[in-house]
Design a protein around this motif. Sequence first.
Motif, PDB file in Angstrom:
ATOM      1  N   THR A  52       0.810  -0.977   0.007  1.00  0.00           N
ATOM      2  CA  THR A  52      -0.049  -0.089   0.114  1.00  0.00           C
ATOM      3  C   THR A  52       0.804   1.213  -0.012  1.00  0.00           C
ATOM      4  O   THR A  52       1.960   1.214   0.624  1.00  0.00           O
ATOM      5  CB  THR A  52      -0.984   0.092   1.263  1.00  0.00           C
ATOM      6  OG1 THR A  52      -1.644  -1.135   1.199  1.00  0.00           O
ATOM      7  CG2 THR A  52      -1.902   1.172   1.348  1.00  0.00           C
ATOM      8  N   PHE A  53       0.351   2.388  -0.585  1.00  0.00           N
ATOM      9  CA  PHE A  53       1.249   3.582  -0.694  1.00  0.00           C
ATOM     10  C   PHE A  53       0.015   4.660  -0.623  1.00  0.00           C
ATOM     11  O   PHE A  53      -0.988   4.593  -0.721  1.00  0.00           O
ATOM     12  CB  PHE A  53       1.927   3.708  -1.665  1.00  0.00           C
ATOM     13  CG  PHE A  53       1.307   3.499  -3.268  1.00  0.00           C
ATOM     14  CD1 PHE A  53       0.700   4.660  -3.696  1.00  0.00           C
ATOM     15  CD2 PHE A  53       1.040   2.193  -3.799  1.00  0.00           C
ATOM     16  CE1 PHE A  53       0.212   4.419  -5.136  1.00  0.00           C
ATOM     17  CE2 PHE A  53       0.510   1.953  -5.026  1.00  0.00           C
ATOM     18  CZ  PHE A  53       0.013   3.331  -5.594  1.00  0.00           C
ATOM     19  N   ILE A  54       0.818   5.865  -0.217  1.00  0.00           N
ATOM     20  CA  ILE A  54      -0.272   7.341  -0.273  1.00  0.00           C
ATOM     21  C   ILE A  54       0.854   8.300  -1.197  1.00  0.00           C
ATOM     22  O   ILE A  54       2.018   8.245  -0.705  1.00  0.00           O
ATOM     23  CB  ILE A  54      -0.682   7.701   1.233  1.00  0.00           C
ATOM     24  CG1 ILE A  54      -1.647   6.836   1.774  1.00  0.00           C
ATOM     25  CG2 ILE A  54      -1.152   8.974   0.987  1.00  0.00           C
ATOM     26  CD1 ILE A  54      -1.899   7.194   3.195  1.00  0.00           C
ATOM     27  N   LEU A  55       0.038   8.852  -2.068  1.00  0.00           N
ATOM     28  CA  LEU A  55       0.611   9.857  -2.814  1.00  0.00           C
ATOM     29  C   LEU A  55       0.126  11.284  -2.620  1.00  0.00           C
ATOM     30  O   LEU A  55      -1.158  11.283  -2.335  1.00  0.00           O
ATOM     31  CB  LEU A  55       0.206   9.537  -4.329  1.00  0.00           C
ATOM     32  CG  LEU A  55       0.640   8.167  -5.050  1.00  0.00           C
ATOM     33  CD1 LEU A  55       0.225   8.041  -6.427  1.00  0.00           C
ATOM     34  CD2 LEU A  55       2.289   8.111  -4.749  1.00  0.00           C
ATOM     35  N   ALA A  56       0.725  12.314  -2.813  1.00  0.00           N
ATOM     36  CA  ALA A  56       0.502  13.634  -2.470  1.00  0.00           C
ATOM     37  C   ALA A  56      -0.176  13.953  -4.065  1.00  0.00           C
ATOM     38  O   ALA A  56       0.544  13.633  -5.199  1.00  0.00           O
ATOM     39  CB  ALA A  56       1.630  14.434  -2.244  1.00  0.00           C
ATOM     40  N   VAL A  57      -1.131  14.848  -4.080  1.00  0.00           N
ATOM     41  CA  VAL A  57      -1.658  15.186  -5.429  1.00  0.00           C
ATOM     42  C   VAL A  57      -0.912  16.725  -5.855  1.00  0.00           C
ATOM     43  O   VAL A  57      -1.037  17.658  -5.206  1.00  0.00           O
ATOM     44  CB  VAL A  57      -3.318  15.443  -5.280  1.00  0.00           C
ATOM     45  CG1 VAL A  57      -3.648  15.904  -6.792  1.00  0.00           C
ATOM     46  CG2 VAL A  57      -3.859  14.052  -5.177  1.00  0.00           C
ATOM     47  N   ASP A  58      -0.051  16.281  -6.436  1.00  0.00           N
ATOM     48  CA  ASP A  58       1.053  17.425  -7.065  1.00  0.00           C
ATOM     49  C   ASP A  58       1.480  17.201  -8.295  1.00  0.00           C
ATOM     50  O   ASP A  58       2.674  16.652  -8.554  1.00  0.00           O
ATOM     51  CB  ASP A  58       2.079  17.695  -5.983  1.00  0.00           C
ATOM     52  CG  ASP A  58       2.987  18.936  -6.204  1.00  0.00           C
ATOM     53  OD1 ASP A  58       2.947  19.435  -7.338  1.00  0.00           O
ATOM     54  OD2 ASP A  58       3.859  19.002  -5.322  1.00  0.00           O
ATOM     55  N   CYS A  59       0.765  17.713  -9.276  1.00  0.00           N
ATOM     56  CA  CYS A  59       1.028  17.642 -10.861  1.00  0.00           C
ATOM     57  C   CYS A  59       2.533  17.857 -10.985  1.00  0.00           C
ATOM     58  O   CYS A  59       3.337  17.292 -11.831  1.00  0.00           O
ATOM     59  CB  CYS A  59       0.072  18.186 -11.587  1.00  0.00           C
ATOM     60  SG  CYS A  59      -1.262  17.448 -11.554  1.00  0.00           S
ATOM     61  N   ALA A  60       2.974  19.264 -10.362  1.00  0.00           N
ATOM     62  CA  ALA A  60       4.342  19.722 -10.769  1.00  0.00           C
ATOM     63  C   ALA A  60       5.469  18.823 -10.343  1.00  0.00           C
ATOM     64  O   ALA A  60       6.680  18.688 -10.913  1.00  0.00           O
ATOM     65  CB  ALA A  60       4.349  21.315 -10.036  1.00  0.00           C
ATOM     66  N   SER A  61       5.201  18.141  -9.019  1.00  0.00           N
ATOM     67  CA  SER A  61       6.254  17.152  -8.594  1.00  0.00           C
ATOM     68  C   SER A  61       6.136  15.917  -8.912  1.00  0.00           C
ATOM     69  O   SER A  61       6.714  15.039  -8.292  1.00  0.00           O
ATOM     70  CB  SER A  61       6.185  17.513  -7.253  1.00  0.00           C
ATOM     71  OG  SER A  61       6.523  18.749  -6.735  1.00  0.00           O
ATOM     72  N   GLY A  62       5.134  15.479  -9.925  1.00  0.00           N
ATOM     73  CA  GLY A  62       4.911  13.869 -10.253  1.00  0.00           C
ATOM     74  C   GLY A  62       4.210  13.109  -9.450  1.00  0.00           C
ATOM     75  O   GLY A  62       4.314  11.941  -9.271  1.00  0.00           O
ATOM     76  N   HIS A  63       3.428  13.854  -8.228  1.00  0.00           N
ATOM     77  CA  HIS A  63       2.804  13.025  -7.241  1.00  0.00           C
ATOM     78  C   HIS A  63       3.556  12.407  -6.509  1.00  0.00           C
ATOM     79  O   HIS A  63       3.572  11.038  -6.319  1.00  0.00           O
ATOM     80  CB  HIS A  63       1.644  12.457  -7.780  1.00  0.00           C
ATOM     81  CG  HIS A  63       0.909  12.949  -8.986  1.00  0.00           C
ATOM     82  ND1 HIS A  63      -0.220  14.091  -8.577  1.00  0.00           N
ATOM     83  CD2 HIS A  63       0.604  12.837 -10.223  1.00  0.00           C
ATOM     84  CE1 HIS A  63      -0.803  14.380  -9.429  1.00  0.00           C
ATOM     85  NE2 HIS A  63      -0.167  13.566 -10.691  1.00  0.00           N
ATOM     86  N   PRO A  64       4.625  12.784  -5.616  1.00  0.00           N
ATOM     87  CA  PRO A  64       5.357  12.033  -4.672  1.00  0.00           C
ATOM     88  C   PRO A  64       4.809  11.187  -3.755  1.00  0.00           C
ATOM     89  O   PRO A  64       3.572  11.587  -3.172  1.00  0.00           O
ATOM     90  CB  PRO A  64       6.222  13.243  -4.117  1.00  0.00           C
ATOM     91  CG  PRO A  64       5.143  14.381  -4.102  1.00  0.00           C
ATOM     92  CD  PRO A  64       4.429  14.356  -5.405  1.00  0.00           C
ATOM     93  N   PHE A  65       5.602   9.979  -3.504  1.00  0.00           N
ATOM     94  CA  PHE A  65       5.396   9.257  -2.406  1.00  0.00           C
ATOM     95  C   PHE A  65       5.088  10.188  -0.778  1.00  0.00           C
ATOM     96  O   PHE A  65       6.225  10.575  -0.795  1.00  0.00           O
ATOM     97  CB  PHE A  65       5.969   8.203  -2.324  1.00  0.00           C
ATOM     98  CG  PHE A  65       5.772   6.997  -3.427  1.00  0.00           C
ATOM     99  CD1 PHE A  65       4.822   6.102  -3.212  1.00  0.00           C
ATOM    100  CD2 PHE A  65       6.469   7.432  -4.650  1.00  0.00           C
ATOM    101  CE1 PHE A  65       4.626   4.869  -4.351  1.00  0.00           C
ATOM    102  CE2 PHE A  65       6.219   6.262  -5.679  1.00  0.00           C
ATOM    103  CZ  PHE A  65       5.326   5.229  -5.333  1.00  0.00           C
ATOM    104  N   ARG A  66       4.211   9.897  -0.199  1.00  0.00           N
ATOM    105  CA  ARG A  66       4.076  10.325   1.180  1.00  0.00           C
ATOM    106  C   ARG A  66       4.358   9.149   1.916  1.00  0.00           C
ATOM    107  O   ARG A  66       5.251   9.151   3.010  1.00  0.00           O
ATOM    108  CB  ARG A  66       2.712  11.133   1.584  1.00  0.00           C
ATOM    109  CG  ARG A  66       2.469  12.355   0.807  1.00  0.00           C
ATOM    110  CD  ARG A  66       3.246  13.345   1.266  1.00  0.00           C
ATOM    111  NE  ARG A  66       3.160  14.709   0.729  1.00  0.00           N
ATOM    112  CZ  ARG A  66       3.785  15.772   1.062  1.00  0.00           C
ATOM    113  NH1 ARG A  66       4.525  15.717   1.679  1.00  0.00           N
ATOM    114  NH2 ARG A  66       3.232  16.815   0.563  1.00  0.00           N
TER     115      ARG A  66
END
Length: 206
Positions: A52-66
């Motif tokens: 399982t993983f969680i991603l930040a919604v951030d188009c400019a940064s390519g949706h980094p893993f949190r």
Amino acid sequence: MPAVTRRAAQQTMRQRETRAVFGYWDALRGSRLAPLRTELDPGAIRSCLAHTFILAVDCASGHPFRIAGTSICAWFGIELVRTPFARLFDAASQPALDEAVRTVTSGIAPFIAQVAGASERHKTDLEMLLLPLCGSGGQADRMLGVLTPLQPAYWLGSHPLRALSMVRTGPDRHGATMAGGWPAAAGSVGLDRPVRPGRFPQNNHG
């Protein structure tokens, strides 16, 4: 888009971890389009956390893993926290990935796909699920994801994956579109403990 029943969704998902996390998310949201990210309780899906993983919604940064599960990090041979999710996919898959993110964050809808993973010498197919999580303002600002191999691959963890590629998305075998029209439904499937609001552990990256 055509409506998708909860039963059809569960039948489309082939892997136990995918079904369990979707079942938890579906039960937690109740009558809403998506649950709040602060409501997640990792104890309810303890047996699935490695995938399982969680991603930040951030188009400019390519949706980094949190947050990134230990198995997923082992498959790529690196700690994935802060790594852009988009960087894991090959160039040909970027348009499909962009569409997947739009489905999840703008459409507030689940997205499921089959992806292929390749190391220097091996290939394997994996099932990927992305689910929207909302912030206090009601916008989908995180994505909860699951990534799990469709078949056992002895080499995963020994030969790092270099890239993922989209293989199949879109209509399921019931003729309904997996990316939209998902009805809310109560209940849970394969949970490790009853559904109740909780707090997913946050690392120091927010």
